[in-house]
Motif scaffolding. Sequence first.
Motif, mmCIF file in Angstrom:
data_model
loop_
_atom_site.group_PDB
_atom_site.id
_atom_site.type_symbol
_atom_site.label_atom_id
_atom_site.label_comp_id
_atom_site.label_asym_id
_atom_site.label_seq_id
_atom_site.Cartn_x
_atom_site.Cartn_y
_atom_site.Cartn_z
ATOM 1 N N GLY A 1 -7.665 9.005 -10.833
ATOM 2 C CA GLY A 1 -7.356 7.591 -11.024
ATOM 3 C C GLY A 1 -6.036 7.230 -10.351
ATOM 4 N N THR A 2 -5.065 8.150 -10.442
ATOM 5 C CA THR A 2 -3.765 7.899 -9.810
ATOM 6 C C THR A 2 -3.914 7.788 -8.297
ATOM 7 N N PHE A 3 -4.653 8.729 -7.733
ATOM 8 C CA PHE A 3 -4.858 8.649 -6.277
ATOM 9 C C PHE A 3 -5.611 7.370 -5.897
ATOM 10 N N ALA A 4 -6.559 6.988 -6.743
ATOM 11 C CA ALA A 4 -7.329 5.772 -6.437
ATOM 12 C C ALA A 4 -6.419 4.547 -6.468
ATOM 13 N N LEU A 5 -5.479 4.543 -7.399
ATOM 14 C CA LEU A 5 -4.540 3.422 -7.482
ATOM 15 C C LEU A 5 -3.653 3.383 -6.231
ATOM 16 N N LEU A 6 -3.169 4.562 -5.836
ATOM 17 C CA LEU A 6 -2.309 4.630 -4.653
ATOM 18 C C LEU A 6 -3.079 4.180 -3.403
ATOM 19 N N ARG A 7 -4.364 4.531 -3.366
ATOM 20 C CA ARG A 7 -5.204 4.095 -2.240
ATOM 21 C C ARG A 7 -5.277 2.575 -2.185
ATOM 22 N N ARG A 8 -5.378 1.977 -3.343
ATOM 23 C CA ARG A 8 -5.467 0.511 -3.370
ATOM 24 C C ARG A 8 -4.146 -0.117 -2.915
ATOM 25 N N ILE A 9 -3.043 0.474 -3.332
ATOM 26 C CA ILE A 9 -1.744 -0.068 -2.898
ATOM 27 C C ILE A 9 -1.593 0.070 -1.387
ATOM 28 N N ALA A 10 -1.969 1.239 -0.882
ATOM 29 C CA ALA A 10 -1.827 1.475 0.560
ATOM 30 C C ALA A 10 -2.654 0.490 1.371
ATOM 31 N N GLN A 11 -3.753 0.038 0.784
ATOM 32 C CA GLN A 11 -4.607 -0.904 1.512
ATOM 33 C C GLN A 11 -4.281 -2.353 1.186
ATOM 34 N N GLN A 12 -3.150 -2.535 0.563
ATOM 35 C CA GLN A 12 -2.646 -3.880 0.238
ATOM 36 C C GLN A 12 -3.634 -4.669 -0.608
ATOM 37 N N GLN A 13 -4.307 -3.990 -1.512
ATOM 38 C CA GLN A 13 -5.256 -4.726 -2.339
ATOM 39 C C GLN A 13 -4.530 -5.420 -3.486
ATOM 40 N N ASP A 14 -5.082 -6.528 -3.901
ATOM 41 C CA ASP A 14 -4.507 -7.269 -5.024
ATOM 42 C C ASP A 14 -4.858 -6.535 -6.316
ATOM 43 N N LEU A 15 -3.836 -6.163 -7.045
ATOM 44 C CA LEU A 15 -4.076 -5.354 -8.245
ATOM 45 C C LEU A 15 -3.903 -6.158 -9.530
ATOM 46 N N SER A 16 -3.630 -7.445 -9.392
ATOM 47 C CA SER A 16 -3.267 -8.176 -10.601
ATOM 48 C C SER A 16 -4.414 -8.238 -11.610
ATOM 49 N N HIS A 17 -5.633 -8.138 -11.138
ATOM 50 C CA HIS A 17 -6.760 -8.162 -12.085
ATOM 51 C C HIS A 17 -7.481 -6.827 -12.127
ATOM 52 N N LEU A 18 -6.746 -5.799 -11.824
ATOM 53 C CA LEU A 18 -7.348 -4.467 -11.732
ATOM 54 C C LEU A 18 -8.118 -4.108 -13.010
ATOM 55 N N ASP A 19 -9.372 -3.745 -12.825
ATOM 56 C CA ASP A 19 -10.187 -3.316 -13.966
ATOM 57 C C ASP A 19 -11.362 -2.520 -13.399
ATOM 58 N N ASP A 20 -11.075 -1.318 -12.920
ATOM 59 C CA ASP A 20 -12.094 -0.534 -12.206
ATOM 60 C C ASP A 20 -12.408 0.729 -12.977
ATOM 61 N N ARG A 21 -13.681 0.961 -13.156
ATOM 62 C CA ARG A 21 -14.093 2.234 -13.745
ATOM 63 C C ARG A 21 -14.888 2.984 -12.713
ATOM 64 N N GLU A 22 -14.604 4.233 -12.557
ATOM 65 C CA GLU A 22 -15.384 5.040 -11.616
ATOM 66 C C GLU A 22 -15.779 6.341 -12.275
ATOM 67 N N VAL A 23 -17.019 6.727 -12.023
ATOM 68 C CA VAL A 23 -17.507 8.010 -12.520
ATOM 69 C C VAL A 23 -18.137 8.719 -11.329
ATOM 70 N N PRO A 24 -17.742 9.949 -11.079
ATOM 71 C CA PRO A 24 -18.327 10.608 -9.906
ATOM 72 C C PRO A 24 -19.830 10.790 -10.058
ATOM 73 N N SER A 25 -20.483 10.768 -8.921
ATOM 74 C CA SER A 25 -21.936 10.846 -8.931
ATOM 75 C C SER A 25 -22.449 12.183 -9.471
ATOM 76 N N ALA A 26 -21.704 13.259 -9.207
ATOM 77 C CA ALA A 26 -22.212 14.580 -9.608
ATOM 78 C C ALA A 26 -21.050 15.529 -9.865
ATOM 79 N N PRO A 27 -21.284 16.576 -10.646
ATOM 80 C CA PRO A 27 -20.158 17.466 -11.005
ATOM 81 C C PRO A 27 -19.702 18.386 -9.873
ATOM 82 N N ILE A 28 -20.611 18.770 -8.976
ATOM 83 C CA ILE A 28 -20.186 19.718 -7.930
ATOM 84 C C ILE A 28 -19.754 18.939 -6.694
ATOM 85 N N ARG A 29 -18.477 19.008 -6.412
ATOM 86 C CA ARG A 29 -17.923 18.355 -5.225
ATOM 87 C C ARG A 29 -16.982 19.377 -4.599
#
Length: 835
Positions: free
Chosen positions: A141-169
Amino acid sequence: MTAPRFLRLLCLLLVFALVHHLSAESGQAAWLRYAPVENQPADVWLPHSIVLLDHSLVAQSAASELQRGLRGMLGREVPVTDVPRSEDAFVLVTVTEAQKYFPWLTPASMGGDGFWLKALRQRGRSQVLIIGANSRGVLYGTFALLRRIAQQQDLSHLDDREVPSAPIRWVDQWDNPDGSIERGYAGRSVFFNQGHVRTDLTRAAEYARLLASVGINGCNVNNVNAAPDVLSSSSLRELARIADAFRPWGVRLALSVSMASPQTIGHLSTFDPLDPQVAAWWRSKADEIYSLIPDFAGFTVKADSEGQLGPSHYGRSPADAANTLARALRPHGGIVLYRTFVYNHHLDWRDPKADRARAAYDIFHPLDGRFDSNVVLQIKHGPIDFQTREPVSPLLGALEHTSEAMEVQVTQEYTGQQRHLCFLVPMWKEVLDFDLHADRAGTPVKDLIAGKTFHRPLGGMVAVANVGLDPNWLGHPLAMANLYGFARLAWDPDLSAQQIAEEWTRLTFGNDPQVVRTITAMQLASWHIYESYTGPLGAGTMTDILGSHYGPGIESAERNGWGQWFRADHQGIGMDRTVATGTGYIGQYHRPVAAMYESLKTCPDNLLLFMHHVPYTEKLHSGQTVIQHIFDTHYQGAEDAAHLVQQWQTLKGRVDEERYAEVLKRLTYQAGHAIVWRDAICEWFQRTSGIADEKGRVGHHPGRIEAESMQLDGYTPVNVTPWETASGGKAVACNRTSGCSASFQFQGNAGRYALAAQYFDLNTGVAHFRLYLNGKLMDAWAADDTLPSSKMDGNTSTRHITGPLPLAPGDTIRIEGLPGGGDVAGLDDVEVYRE
Ligand code: GCU
């Protein structure tokens, strides 16, 4: 301050800003550059401290990564505390803890390794919650947040949930203990050197950080062709140090093991997986591993394949072997990734029914249901071996009771070895989205490998990555998009290739719209471009399959036991894999897919020669004949490769000089090598089919002067093998230590011309070339690359461009070649052309 002084200072500051902005970069930071972000929309309200409510090692990495990222991108120092109730903070917390502090939040079920990013703003204070399903989720989640900052995304309404598609990566590295890497194209191993784990594992830890930043949770560090010694006690103690380096990043270590280990290092008289002594040996080995590496991920197995010993030695099945290992690992939570890349490499090419593509399904499908629940079959995405174009492996759709993971290749073994740009995400997307109709309709591969269909316990994706000690990890700065893209797809296979390419470009080169647009477009076109000048219509990559797997080597695939045949003769080409008249391979697919491939009417053009044997005059759906399609696509492909150079040149001054120059060098090389490919394939097909290019290009090269017909001093003409890899089948070589020369007189109209010298750059030494115009030195270059061959052939043929120079009729052009080491300064031809 006076006005002029102020202006001078301003200029200085601007220059400083520009220099800083475009300062040299080796590529080592990859997509984690954390370059200063201008116009950061979130900057104004982002919190001023970090509250860390998860004290695991992994969460601590998350907190320090967040500090590092904010420092780099926003120039902010953000302290870390563990005071829970700060109202102005990034809060790093696992879901279980979060419920204590934020009982009013209802984090829906988050799934393994998932995260929830949530921005809260109250009374002018702000909180950004990074809630992880577990500690790894906090990190992701931390890396995902940093990715959003690096891409200049607007974070003021941030509300993202992510679940990986599968356990083996996972990623696999094919590293050998001596530090070499099988099919590695970016320097030596970051893990091993001279038979030992490296003392300094800084790069290994950096690699784990990169992997974690995109959700990779496992890394197998040694070659699938496993060195026997890997499981010895002394080796395991060393390997534990790699696991230590990975641990802060939540990356678990896995190892490739040889099934023969109980005999080779255990000194038992047998390695029969059903022998109780053998099973006991594996159990005690597993116990030993877990005592050193408590979070050990598991074993990868290559057995009964390409010379590796396996259960067939004792008449046992892959299930017998896999289960023996699985039972040893089970008490510790480990898993077995058993590779289905099992085939006979002594096939009889004379037998029209023999077919390597059938092997994985024929061997593993009957075993479905016989594997323990902690066994996963690791299936290459296509039935052959990472070719430029293959159909989806039918085995992926054939298992109902066995977990499966799909294996792809980031290391560009058959796709240009990181010397050619070939962004493979569009290929993997085609595979992931392909509906195998496994459970009637609607079963794309991405659902099968996620275990969604048939509800299997495990699943995922594994990529052979093979990064090396080269500063930018994979050699070609743009090739890192493949590692990034693989990981993003393993996390979320629904992301589009465009999204991935864009995201990677922003993180790697910044947010300049022109840079983002141009690199994204280049990446997205590159697989198709590579395919169009290499292997046509699903025939395979048409490379030197007995050696490097790099340059053209068309017939190397035919008439040998390896089974990568395309069965070309003067009448037609293609493997007949139909059920009706061929090898029956197509029958391994479920009905709708099989029906599509079986009929010429519905078989897609791009797999025609994989599925059918047809005359060269067969009409494609496009209306063109097979042979003319081959000619046209190869000419188009070489032109498109040249266009990549021009596209890149529009970015001069917009990306840092170091990476700009490195990419330019590689793209220029690629454009030259695409011509070698084009000519080899077109001339070979024209000769084999006896059908000429209707546009008259093949075999006619206006402006090309063959070296063997120049005036030679010291150089001797030689036949090049295979013939199609040199213009006219011949070139000249120099065996005189003092050097040789080849000259010719320019016969065209006066004007400015570029001269493209086609020379051979052997890996046995360094030769030097000089180009003179009327006795005046105009250019000099060294043949100092380390291309994968010691011969004058399609691997080493290289183009060097001089000029444009002003030429007049009668001008003498002389090329001097000075051999060096074993490099004989081979020269094929010189092409003189108007730019
Ligand atoms: C390819 C590759 C080998 C590798 C093998 C494998 O054949 O050329 O180097 O060992 O795949 O995946 O096992």
